[in-house]
Design a protein around this motif. Sequence first.
Motif, mmCIF file in Angstrom:
data_model
loop_
_atom_site.group_PDB
_atom_site.id
_atom_site.type_symbol
_atom_site.label_atom_id
_atom_site.label_comp_id
_atom_site.label_asym_id
_atom_site.label_seq_id
_atom_site.Cartn_x
_atom_site.Cartn_y
_atom_site.Cartn_z
ATOM 1 N N ALA A 110 0.851 -1.187 0.000
ATOM 2 C CA ALA A 110 0.000 0.000 0.000
ATOM 3 C C ALA A 110 0.888 1.240 0.000
ATOM 4 C CB ALA A 110 -0.915 -0.004 1.210
ATOM 5 N N GLN A 111 0.399 2.282 -0.639
ATOM 6 C CA GLN A 111 1.132 3.551 -0.695
ATOM 7 C C GLN A 111 1.044 4.317 0.626
ATOM 8 O OE1 GLN A 111 3.035 4.718 -3.289
ATOM 9 N NE2 GLN A 111 2.707 2.657 -4.085
ATOM 10 N N ASN A 112 -0.032 4.076 1.393
ATOM 11 C CA ASN A 112 -0.211 4.819 2.634
ATOM 12 C C ASN A 112 -1.131 4.021 3.568
ATOM 13 O OD1 ASN A 112 -2.966 5.422 1.850
ATOM 14 N ND2 ASN A 112 -2.108 6.986 0.494
ATOM 15 N N LEU A 113 -1.305 4.544 4.754
ATOM 16 C CA LEU A 113 -2.117 3.868 5.759
ATOM 17 C C LEU A 113 -3.558 3.698 5.295
ATOM 18 C CD1 LEU A 113 -2.569 2.730 8.612
ATOM 19 C CD2 LEU A 113 -2.961 5.095 9.376
ATOM 20 N N GLU A 114 -4.122 4.727 4.711
ATOM 21 C CA GLU A 114 -5.522 4.668 4.288
ATOM 22 C C GLU A 114 -5.720 3.552 3.263
ATOM 23 O OE1 GLU A 114 -3.615 7.487 4.436
ATOM 24 O OE2 GLU A 114 -4.529 8.232 6.282
ATOM 25 N N GLU A 115 -4.822 3.456 2.295
ATOM 26 C CA GLU A 115 -4.916 2.400 1.278
ATOM 27 C C GLU A 115 -4.777 1.023 1.927
ATOM 28 O OE1 GLU A 115 -2.136 0.857 -2.319
ATOM 29 O OE2 GLU A 115 -2.614 3.005 -2.379
ATOM 30 N N LEU A 116 -3.868 0.893 2.886
ATOM 31 C CA LEU A 116 -3.690 -0.378 3.575
ATOM 32 C C LEU A 116 -4.962 -0.776 4.311
ATOM 33 C CD1 LEU A 116 -1.975 -2.748 4.637
ATOM 34 C CD2 LEU A 116 -1.258 -1.236 6.508
ATOM 35 N N LEU A 117 -5.532 0.153 5.066
ATOM 36 C CA LEU A 117 -6.731 -0.164 5.840
ATOM 37 C C LEU A 117 -7.904 -0.551 4.942
ATOM 38 C CD1 LEU A 117 -6.568 2.495 8.697
ATOM 39 C CD2 LEU A 117 -5.941 0.065 8.780
ATOM 40 N N HIS A 118 -7.990 0.053 3.767
ATOM 41 C CA HIS A 118 -9.074 -0.301 2.836
ATOM 42 C C HIS A 118 -8.944 -1.730 2.303
ATOM 43 C CE1 HIS A 118 -10.002 4.047 2.630
ATOM 44 N NE2 HIS A 118 -11.223 3.556 2.536
ATOM 45 N N GLN A 119 -7.764 -2.327 2.437
ATOM 46 C CA GLN A 119 -7.539 -3.684 1.944
ATOM 47 C C GLN A 119 -7.728 -4.750 3.023
ATOM 48 O OE1 GLN A 119 -4.034 -4.173 -0.675
ATOM 49 N NE2 GLN A 119 -3.668 -1.995 -0.256
ATOM 50 N N ILE A 120 -8.017 -4.323 4.251
ATOM 51 C CA ILE A 120 -8.099 -5.272 5.356
ATOM 52 C C ILE A 120 -9.556 -5.540 5.711
ATOM 53 C CG2 ILE A 120 -7.586 -5.640 7.800
ATOM 54 C CD1 ILE A 120 -5.046 -3.984 7.394
ATOM 55 N N ALA A 121 -9.874 -6.811 5.856
ATOM 56 C CA ALA A 121 -11.184 -7.248 6.353
ATOM 57 C C ALA A 121 -10.925 -8.423 7.297
ATOM 58 C CB ALA A 121 -12.093 -7.661 5.210
#
Length: 183
Positions: free
Chosen positions: A81-92
């Motif tokens: 992920a490029q940033n924290l927000e992108e990383l969190l959007h990929q987690i379930a």
Amino acid sequence: MTDEPADPRSLSVRRVIVELERHVATAGWDAPIRVFALVKTAGALERDPSLANRLPTEVINAATEDLDHLTAVEQEGLPEAQNLEELLHQIAWPDSVDGAAVVVERTVLPPEAESQIPDDEAAAIEWIDRHPDRRDVRLGAAVLRSGEYCCAVRARDHDSDDSVAVGRDLAPGLVEGVAATLD
């Protein structure tokens, strides 16, 4: 800066974010984002009794005394992920996970400096890095599916366990991002 929780789940989430922040602090500064699944220890032991052979005795005892006791499981092999927000959007998380926590480092500026940040991303990074009032902080947020949450904040210039601020509303954006992974 501390607000004291009253109910057992809030106490458990507070305990776990303090423990996680201290754990992450042992690795020093300039660290990557750390992500943790939170599970009720008693429930995890019930689902997998063999965990009793791998968990410290004090954790098993705590889970026996407190059914809301939480165990944190660090997640490895996180998606790119490029940033924290992108990383969190990929987690379930699966239903067996009772909550999640994230610990991340950030640079903060006083509010009056924000309007002066250059528009160009590279120039902004350099400007922030040179700003005399910048502060490096480590933010942690732990959130349960049931809605309880707690944050911890440590500043690099006050880098000691007794200088960590703990409370509910210290990092609202991080709480919101972590909570979204639980939906």
